[in-house]
Structures are given as structure tokens and as C-alpha cells.
Design a protein around this motif. Structure first.
Motif, PDB file in Angstrom:
ATOM      1  N   TRP A  91     -11.571 -32.030 -34.354  1.00 59.54           N
ATOM      2  CA  TRP A  91     -11.472 -30.582 -34.159  1.00 59.54           C
ATOM      3  C   TRP A  91     -12.786 -30.053 -33.602  1.00 59.54           C
ATOM      4  O   TRP A  91     -13.869 -30.458 -34.005  1.00 59.54           O
ATOM      5  N   ASN A  92     -12.644 -29.104 -32.670  1.00 59.68           N
ATOM      6  CA  ASN A  92     -13.830 -28.527 -32.033  1.00 59.68           C
ATOM      7  C   ASN A  92     -14.272 -27.284 -32.824  1.00 59.68           C
ATOM      8  O   ASN A  92     -13.923 -26.159 -32.495  1.00 59.68           O
ATOM      9  N   PHE A  93     -15.031 -27.488 -33.891  1.00 61.11           N
ATOM     10  CA  PHE A  93     -15.491 -26.383 -34.726  1.00 61.11           C
ATOM     11  C   PHE A  93     -16.654 -25.652 -34.079  1.00 61.11           C
ATOM     12  O   PHE A  93     -17.498 -26.261 -33.419  1.00 61.11           O
ATOM     13  N   MET A  94     -16.690 -24.340 -34.291  1.00 65.79           N
ATOM     14  CA  MET A  94     -17.822 -23.533 -33.852  1.00 65.79           C
ATOM     15  C   MET A  94     -18.270 -22.684 -35.034  1.00 65.79           C
ATOM     16  O   MET A  94     -17.504 -21.859 -35.535  1.00 65.79           O
ATOM     17  N   VAL A  95     -19.462 -22.889 -35.518  1.00 65.40           N
ATOM     18  CA  VAL A  95     -19.999 -22.097 -36.623  1.00 65.40           C
ATOM     19  C   VAL A  95     -20.602 -20.821 -36.052  1.00 65.40           C
ATOM     20  O   VAL A  95     -21.438 -20.878 -35.145  1.00 65.40           O
ATOM     21  N   VAL A  96     -20.166 -19.670 -36.566  1.00 67.31           N
ATOM     22  CA  VAL A  96     -20.630 -18.398 -36.016  1.00 67.31           C
ATOM     23  C   VAL A  96     -21.409 -17.617 -37.073  1.00 67.31           C
ATOM     24  O   VAL A  96     -21.223 -17.790 -38.270  1.00 67.31           O
ATOM     25  N   LYS A  97     -22.251 -16.735 -36.583  1.00 62.39           N
ATOM     26  CA  LYS A  97     -23.003 -15.834 -37.458  1.00 62.39           C
ATOM     27  C   LYS A  97     -22.898 -14.426 -36.899  1.00 62.39           C
ATOM     28  O   LYS A  97     -22.283 -14.205 -35.842  1.00 62.39           O
ATOM     29  N   ASN A  98     -23.488 -13.481 -37.611  1.00 63.57           N
ATOM     30  CA  ASN A  98     -23.394 -12.074 -37.231  1.00 63.57           C
ATOM     31  C   ASN A  98     -23.833 -11.843 -35.783  1.00 63.57           C
ATOM     32  O   ASN A  98     -24.913 -12.255 -35.369  1.00 63.57           O
ATOM     33  N   GLY A  99     -22.969 -11.206 -34.989  1.00 62.41           N
ATOM     34  CA  GLY A  99     -23.291 -10.879 -33.610  1.00 62.41           C
ATOM     35  C   GLY A  99     -22.873 -11.924 -32.586  1.00 62.41           C
ATOM     36  O   GLY A  99     -22.899 -11.655 -31.374  1.00 62.41           O
ATOM     37  N   ASP A 100     -22.487 -13.115 -33.029  1.00 60.28           N
ATOM     38  CA  ASP A 100     -22.037 -14.149 -32.100  1.00 60.28           C
ATOM     39  C   ASP A 100     -20.724 -13.733 -31.448  1.00 60.28           C
ATOM     40  O   ASP A 100     -19.930 -12.978 -32.030  1.00 60.28           O
ATOM     41  N   THR A 101     -20.481 -14.218 -30.244  1.00 57.51           N
ATOM     42  CA  THR A 101     -19.247 -13.904 -29.527  1.00 57.51           C
ATOM     43  C   THR A 101     -18.546 -15.187 -29.089  1.00 57.51           C
ATOM     44  O   THR A 101     -19.157 -16.249 -28.961  1.00 57.51           O
ATOM     45  N   LEU A 102     -17.254 -15.052 -28.857  1.00 53.40           N
ATOM     46  CA  LEU A 102     -16.441 -16.169 -28.398  1.00 53.40           C
ATOM     47  C   LEU A 102     -15.443 -15.643 -27.386  1.00 53.40           C
ATOM     48  O   LEU A 102     -14.680 -14.718 -27.679  1.00 53.40           O
ATOM     49  N   LYS A 103     -15.434 -16.203 -26.193  1.00 59.05           N
ATOM     50  CA  LYS A 103     -14.513 -15.792 -25.137  1.00 59.05           C
ATOM     51  C   LYS A 103     -13.223 -16.585 -25.277  1.00 59.05           C
ATOM     52  O   LYS A 103     -13.242 -17.825 -25.320  1.00 59.05           O
ATOM     53  N   ILE A 104     -12.083 -15.892 -25.360  1.00 58.17           N
ATOM     54  CA  ILE A 104     -10.787 -16.575 -25.429  1.00 58.17           C
ATOM     55  C   ILE A 104      -9.881 -15.971 -24.345  1.00 58.17           C
ATOM     56  O   ILE A 104      -9.141 -15.040 -24.579  1.00 58.17           O
ATOM     57  N   GLY A 105      -9.983 -16.479 -23.158  1.00 57.56           N
ATOM     58  CA  GLY A 105      -9.199 -15.952 -22.048  1.00 57.56           C
ATOM     59  C   GLY A 105      -9.675 -14.562 -21.657  1.00 57.56           C
ATOM     60  O   GLY A 105     -10.834 -14.350 -21.317  1.00 57.56           O
ATOM     61  N   LYS A 106      -8.774 -13.572 -21.740  1.00 55.44           N
ATOM     62  CA  LYS A 106      -9.095 -12.210 -21.325  1.00 55.44           C
ATOM     63  C   LYS A 106      -9.849 -11.419 -22.386  1.00 55.44           C
ATOM     64  O   LYS A 106     -10.270 -10.289 -22.132  1.00 55.44           O
ATOM     65  N   ARG A 107      -9.974 -11.987 -23.550  1.00 58.84           N
ATOM     66  CA  ARG A 107     -10.585 -11.237 -24.648  1.00 58.84           C
ATOM     67  C   ARG A 107     -11.853 -11.907 -25.167  1.00 58.84           C
ATOM     68  O   ARG A 107     -12.000 -13.128 -25.122  1.00 58.84           O
ATOM     69  N   THR A 108     -12.725 -11.045 -25.696  1.00 58.94           N
ATOM     70  CA  THR A 108     -13.983 -11.505 -26.290  1.00 58.94           C
ATOM     71  C   THR A 108     -14.007 -11.125 -27.755  1.00 58.94           C
ATOM     72  O   THR A 108     -13.788  -9.954 -28.113  1.00 58.94           O
ATOM     73  N   LEU A 109     -14.245 -12.096 -28.601  1.00 59.83           N
ATOM     74  CA  LEU A 109     -14.342 -11.847 -30.036  1.00 59.83           C
ATOM     75  C   LEU A 109     -15.812 -11.790 -30.434  1.00 59.83           C
ATOM     76  O   LEU A 109     -16.598 -12.668 -30.059  1.00 59.83           O
ATOM     77  N   MET A 110     -16.180 -10.747 -31.178  1.00 58.19           N
ATOM     78  CA  MET A 110     -17.519 -10.651 -31.736  1.00 58.19           C
ATOM     79  C   MET A 110     -17.408 -10.698 -33.253  1.00 58.19           C
ATOM     80  O   MET A 110     -16.552 -10.030 -33.834  1.00 58.19           O
ATOM     81  N   PHE A 111     -18.267 -11.473 -33.881  1.00 56.02           N
ATOM     82  CA  PHE A 111     -18.184 -11.673 -35.326  1.00 56.02           C
ATOM     83  C   PHE A 111     -19.225 -10.824 -36.046  1.00 56.02           C
ATOM     84  O   PHE A 111     -20.377 -10.737 -35.615  1.00 56.02           O
ATOM     85  N   ILE A 112     -18.779 -10.184 -37.106  1.00 57.01           N
ATOM     86  CA  ILE A 112     -19.637  -9.269 -37.871  1.00 57.01           C
ATOM     87  C   ILE A 112     -19.688  -9.735 -39.322  1.00 57.01           C
ATOM     88  O   ILE A 112     -18.645  -9.849 -39.984  1.00 57.01           O
ATOM     89  N   ASP A 113     -20.879 -10.014 -39.786  1.00 56.69           N
ATOM     90  CA  ASP A 113     -21.069 -10.499 -41.156  1.00 56.69           C
ATOM     91  C   ASP A 113     -20.630  -9.450 -42.173  1.00 56.69           C
ATOM     92  O   ASP A 113     -21.102  -8.317 -42.155  1.00 56.69           O
TER      93      ASP A 113
END
Length: 270
Positions: free
Chosen positions: A3-25
Motif C-alpha cells: 500500500w502506498n501510504f502517505m503520512v500527513v500533518k497540519n497544512g499538508d495537501t494531496l492532489k486527487i484529480g480535479k480536487r486538492t485535499l488539505m489536512f487540518i490537525d
């Protein structure tokens, strides 16, 4: 392991096609691993437990369900789970001011098309802003403490809205929800075995764990041999920072003592 895991922290972003996810602690709101996800393009905040309610509805949005009803359940959830985290919540609300949010979708309960409504209520609850309301909570063995409770409630009603609760007949979650934004609280119990009547002792333990603030308080009760319960209840509320008065009556309250209870209720409500 593939599995391709990505550990995220506050303010990190992830592009998934047309959308961008930003993670908030959102740690400790209300789990150590809580994190919210913000969809940048749609300005949607998937807030996890924050801003949620323990309610199930066919409607998906507060505005369809009834904003008033949604706020009632959100307040109950906040008072009984998030109240002790008020300092952390104020900090997190301040951080979210820099994020434009069009929709809040919690992990349980209805979503908020108008985020301002629930955010403003969270800010008020976290500041322990009060209404002109007095909550009277009691239990009784032979009716004497109940007489005092009703006299206090009647007196308090001259200046404020009053909610009167019996700790074995009413839900503790509802009582605490009313205490959240009350300006004053009166707690009554008889003395038994040189201590507080157990149902009220249990309720006070629950209340202390939730750490309400900014209240005036009156503790009262009837006793036979000594009035230890009143002193112990006063200590419990003073540990929460409540400015507390005491009123203990031996055996059945007299007409004069009921009048005194009434006057204490009036004073508490000012």
C-alpha cells in the motif's frame, strides 16, 4: 506492505484529480488522532467530530432538518464531550479564521450549509458565555431538600429563566447542557453516612470532569446529625472556580427557612 501510504500533518495537501485535499490537525477534538480534511476547490470542511451531533436524520443538512433542532443536539454533544477542551477549541477556531469554508460536514450528524451558525455557537460555548438562566439540581430522601430546591427555583424565577432537575429522574446529559450557558447553578442534597447523598455525589463527579466555568453557585440541603454534604458540595464547586454560597437546614425546613431559601434564589438570579 504494497500500500502506498502517505503520512500527513497540519497544512499538508494531496492532489486527487480535479480536487486538492488539505489536512487540518484536530488532535484531541476529541481523539488524539483526529484530523479534518478541507477540499480546497469546493471549500468544504470535513470536520471529523467537531461541529457534529449524536443524531440520525433523513435530512443531510441542518437547514433541512431544522437549524434550531440541529443546534440543540450540537450543544448537547459539545457540553458532554467537548466542554473540557474549551481552550483548545478557541485556538482551533482562531486558526480556522484563515480558511474560507462554504460547508461543514462532520463525521456524524447533519452538515452545515451556513457554517457561521455553528462556528459562532462553538465560540460562545468555548468562552462560556452565559444566558440569564439559573439551573437548580437536587435529589432528596424524604422531601426536605426538594422543598428547598423548589423554594430556591421560585425565587430565582423572579429575575431569570429557571430549569429545575432531579438527578435520578432527569438525564445528566441534559442537565449539563443547560449548565453550559447558565449564569448560576444551585445544587442540593441531603447528608447520609457523613457525606453527600450518592446520586448527587455521582453527578458532581461527572460535572467536575467537564470543567464548566464562570458560574455563581448555591449549595443546599437537609441533614439530621450534621450538614457535611453541603460543605463537600461547596468544595467541589469551588474547585471549579465557582463563587459559592451554602445553606443547610436541620430536618424539615420551617416556614422561615423556606423563605430564606426563596431569598437566596432571588439573590442567585441577580
Amino acid at each position: 506492505e504494497d500500500w502506498n501510504f502517505m503520512v500527513v500533518k497540519n497544512g499538508d495537501t494531496l492532489k486527487i484529480g480535479k480536487r486538492t485535499l488539505m489536512f487540518i490537525d484536530m488532535a484531541m477534538l476529541h481523539w488524539p488522532d483526529s484530523i479534518a480534511t478541507y477540499v480546497v476547490e469546493e471549500k468544504i470542511l470535513f470536520s471529523n467530530d467537531a461541529f457534529g451531533q449524536h443524531v440520525a436524520s433523513e435530512e443531510r443538512f441542518a437547514e433541512d432538518f431544522s437549524v434550531e433542532e440541529a443546534l440543540k443536539w450540537a450543544k448537547l454533544y459539545y457540553a458532554n464531550i467537548l466542554m473540557p477542551l474549551a481552550t483548545l477549541i478557541k485556538k482551533k477556531l482562531e486558526e480556522l479564521k484563515g480558511v474560507e469554508v462554504r460547508l461543514i460536514a462532520p463525521s456524524h450528524g447533519v452538515a452545515w450549509r451556513n457554517p457561521k451558525v455553528i462556528v459562532e455557537n462553538y465560540a460562545n460555548w468555548a468562552e462560556f458565555k452565559t444566558e440569564n438562566k439559573v439551573v437548580v439540581v437536587y435529589d432528596t430522601m424524604w422531601g426536605s431538600t426538594e422543598k428547598l430546591a423548589r423554594a430556591i427555583a421560585e425565587g430565582a424565577s423572579k429575575n431569570a429563566k429557571v430549569r429545575l432537575f432531579h438527578v435520578r429522574k432527569d438525564s445528566w446529559t441534559e442537565i449539563v447542557t443547560e449548565i453550559l450557558d447558565a449564569k448560576a447553578v444551585a445544587v442540593g442534597a441531603p447528608t447520609i453516612h457523613n457525606s453527600i447523598f450518592p446520586p448527587v455525589a455521582g453527578f458532581l463527579s461527572y460535572l467536575k470532569s467537564l470543567k464548566p466555568k464562570k458560574k455563581k453557585a448555591l449549595v443546599f440541603g437537609s441533614y439530621g446529625w450534621n450538614g457535611v454534604a453541603v460543605k463537600e458540595m461547596a468544595k467541589a464547586l469551588e474547585e471549579l472556580g465557582f463563587e459559592t454560597q451554602q445553606f443547610a437546614v436541620k430536618f424539615k425546613p420551617t416556614k422561615e427557612e423556606l423563605q430564606k431559601a426563596y431569598e437566596l434564589g432571588v439573590e442567585l438570579s441577580k
